[in-house]
Design an enzyme around this catalytic site. Structure first.
Site, PDB file in Angstrom:
ATOM      1  N   THR A 224      -1.745   8.132  13.616  1.00 33.63           N
ATOM      2  CA  THR A 224      -3.218   8.806  13.781  1.00 33.63           C
ATOM      3  C   THR A 224      -3.849   8.078  14.914  1.00 33.63           C
ATOM      4  OG1 THR A 224      -3.290   9.580  11.347  1.00 33.63           O
ATOM      5  CG2 THR A 224      -5.221   9.383  12.599  1.00 33.63           C
TER       6      THR A 224
ATOM      7  N   ALA B 232       4.861   2.975  11.916  1.00 39.30           N
ATOM      8  CA  ALA B 232       6.083   2.262  11.397  1.00 39.30           C
ATOM      9  C   ALA B 232       6.466   2.861   9.991  1.00 39.30           C
ATOM     10  CB  ALA B 232       5.341   0.731  11.221  1.00 39.30           C
TER      11      ALA B 232
ATOM     12  N   CYS C 154      -0.655  26.955  -3.456  1.00 38.39           N
ATOM     13  CA  CYS C 154      -1.294  27.966  -4.192  1.00 38.39           C
ATOM     14  C   CYS C 154      -1.210  27.859  -5.779  1.00 38.39           C
ATOM     15  CB  CYS C 154      -0.795  29.213  -3.668  1.00 38.39           C
ATOM     16  SG  CYS C 154      -1.342  30.887  -4.452  1.00 38.39           S
TER      17      CYS C 154
HETATM   18  N1  PLP Z   1       2.156  12.427  13.570  1.00 32.19           N
HETATM   19  C1  PLP Z   1       3.089  13.060  12.773  1.00 32.19           C
HETATM   20  C2  PLP Z   1       4.118  14.042  13.262  1.00 32.19           C
HETATM   21  C3  PLP Z   1       3.131  12.752  11.330  1.00 32.19           C
HETATM   22  O1  PLP Z   1       4.200  13.219  10.596  1.00 32.19           O
HETATM   23  C4  PLP Z   1       2.172  11.786  10.967  1.00 32.19           C
HETATM   24  C5  PLP Z   1       2.062  11.335   9.564  1.00 32.19           C
HETATM   25  O2  PLP Z   1       2.421  12.140   8.745  1.00 32.19           O
HETATM   26  C6  PLP Z   1       1.303  11.069  11.966  1.00 32.19           C
HETATM   27  C7  PLP Z   1       1.282  11.641  13.091  1.00 32.19           C
HETATM   28  C8  PLP Z   1       0.096  10.094  11.481  1.00 32.19           C
HETATM   29  O3  PLP Z   1       0.794   8.799  10.998  1.00 32.19           O
HETATM   30  P1  PLP Z   1       0.113   7.691  10.265  1.00 32.19           P
HETATM   31  O4  PLP Z   1       0.525   8.421   9.036  1.00 32.19           O
HETATM   32  O5  PLP Z   1       0.870   6.522  10.767  1.00 32.19           O
HETATM   33  O6  PLP Z   1      -1.387   7.642  10.566  1.00 32.19           O
END
Ligand code: PLP
Length: 378
Positions: A72, A200, A325
């Site tokens: 993220t 990771a 749902c």
């Molecule tokens: N991008 C994708 C495609 C993901 O599936 C995820 C997590 O599920 C993330 C970003 C975010 O990663 P993190 O959980 O390390 O924040």
């Protein structure tokens, strides 16, 4: 009760070897890598070795990898770190409706801050249309951010085509490869990408560590300010034990790649044919050929996702859903909605995601249990 994990896209177990590296580093090498003394230098060495392992996984140079605290954060840094660049007349971003929220919501935030935003649609198979991408490009387009593979459906985008379009127009290309890394080969030079995000815990490493690849020569401004760690792009004392675990997970992933992908692909086919043999009414979301080797997203019209998840849970099987749902709430998956699923398909979709430790026997048990549960409703 025995339990069976089919939710590797949510997170993966931390491999034993990775756990050992983390513990060992935590116990013996607790120095701060910014310190000049021996303990600091030892921690720095671990940090740089891990950086090399992460870089090797994606064909990057070590000095192009910046550690973050999650996928993220890597996505936020990629999109927000280019604000100074957008301000130089390149203030238009193109992304897609199927991005993970850490890209999608960051793009929405930037839009509120005055950046122009185009969100591409996806077709019924979850893919963006390269022609639509080409047509969306403007003279001020600075960045294209399209994920390599989707977390809910496993749909893989045609990164080679997107890269070519971006390069031919001199536009930066970022891809969120959090789900793809370790599952399909990735090389930042073929096809060429400029920024790429990793996490990771999706490849048998610890939670709370990620990385952003930034091609040499591209300037990313820090989002958080402080001590200037990670070449001033991401301040904050590096989480050395977990970064060491991340590096080890990447090294193992490269070593095991051939075996892992053969094994997992075999199980995916087994699961898909098993469901086809035993369950009358279902719909595959995304095609087998263009989804990750470990992911199947399937709707079972007539059943509700929440009910299926909880009934499977009671039988010891762990799976996830995009849309849900039930009487108290209704959550809609932006991704499945964009793929034009009918409501009955959307609210009955289940994501099965396999991994290194999945076993043939477990897949057969899952198929039997699933067909019994679905049979109660349709
Ligand atoms: N991008 C994708 C495609 C993901 O599936 C995820 C997590 O599920 C993330 C970003 C975010 O990663 P993190 O959980 O390390 O924040």
């Amino acid at each position: 009760m025995k339990t069976y994990y089919f939710d590797y896209n949510s997170t993966t177990p931390v491999m034993d070897d990775v756990q050992n590296v983390i513990l060992d580093t935590m116990k013996k090498f607790y120095g701060n890598p910014s310190n000049l003394h021996k303990m600091g230098r030892e921690a720095r060495e671990i940090l740089e070795n891990s950086r090399k392992n992460v870089a090797d996984l994606i064909g990057a140079g070590s000095n192009e990898i910046y550690f973050t605290a999650s996928g993220t954060e890597a996505n936020n840094l990629a999109l927000k770190g280019l604000i100074p660049f957008y301000k130089k007349g390149k203030n238009h971003i193109i992304t897609s409706i199927s991005e993970h929220s850490s890209v999608f919501e960051t793009a929405q935030f930037l839009k509120k801050e005055g950046i122009e935003l185009t969100v591409l649609d996806v077709d019924s198979q979850g893919c963006i249309d390269p022609e639509e991408l080409k047509n969306s490009i403007k003279s001020n387009t600075g960045l294209i951010s399209i994920m390599t593979a989707n977390n809910e459906t496993g749909v893989i985008q045609d990164i080679a085509v997107i890269s070519k379009i971006a390069r031919s127009r001199g536009i930066l290309f970022h891809t969120d490869a959090v789900q793809a890394a370790g599952k399909i080969p990735i090389n930042v030079n073929d096809p060429q990408v400029d920024l790429l995000s990793l996490s990771a815990h999706k490849l048998y490493g610890p939670k709370g560590v990620g990385a952003l690849y930034v091609r040499r020569g591209i300037s990313v401004a820090p989002v958080q300010h402080g001590g200037g760690q990670e070449h001033n792009i991401r301040s904050g004392t590096e989480n050395i034990p977990d970064i060491a675990g991340f590096g080890e997970a990447c090294r193992i992933s490269m070593q095991n790649y051939e075996n892992d992908s053969k094994h997992i692909m075999h199980l995916k086919n087994l699961l898909y044919t098993g469901i086809g043999d035993k369950i009358k009414c279902f719909k595959l979301n995304g095609s087998i050929a263009t989804t990750l080797p470990n992911t199947l997203n399937i709707s079972f019209p007539g059943c509700e996702s929440d009910t299926l998840i909880l009934d499977l849970d009671s039988a010891g099987f762990y799976v996830s859903a995009g849309s849900a749902c039930n009487s108290s709430r209704r959550t809609t998956s932006r991704v499945l909605k964009a793929m034009k699923l009918k409501p009955a398909e959307m609210y009955s979709s289940i994501r099965f995601s396999l991994g290194r430790d999945s076993k043939e026997k477990e897949v057969m048990l899952l198929v039997n249990t699933l067909s019994e549960i679905v049979g109660q409703f349709v």
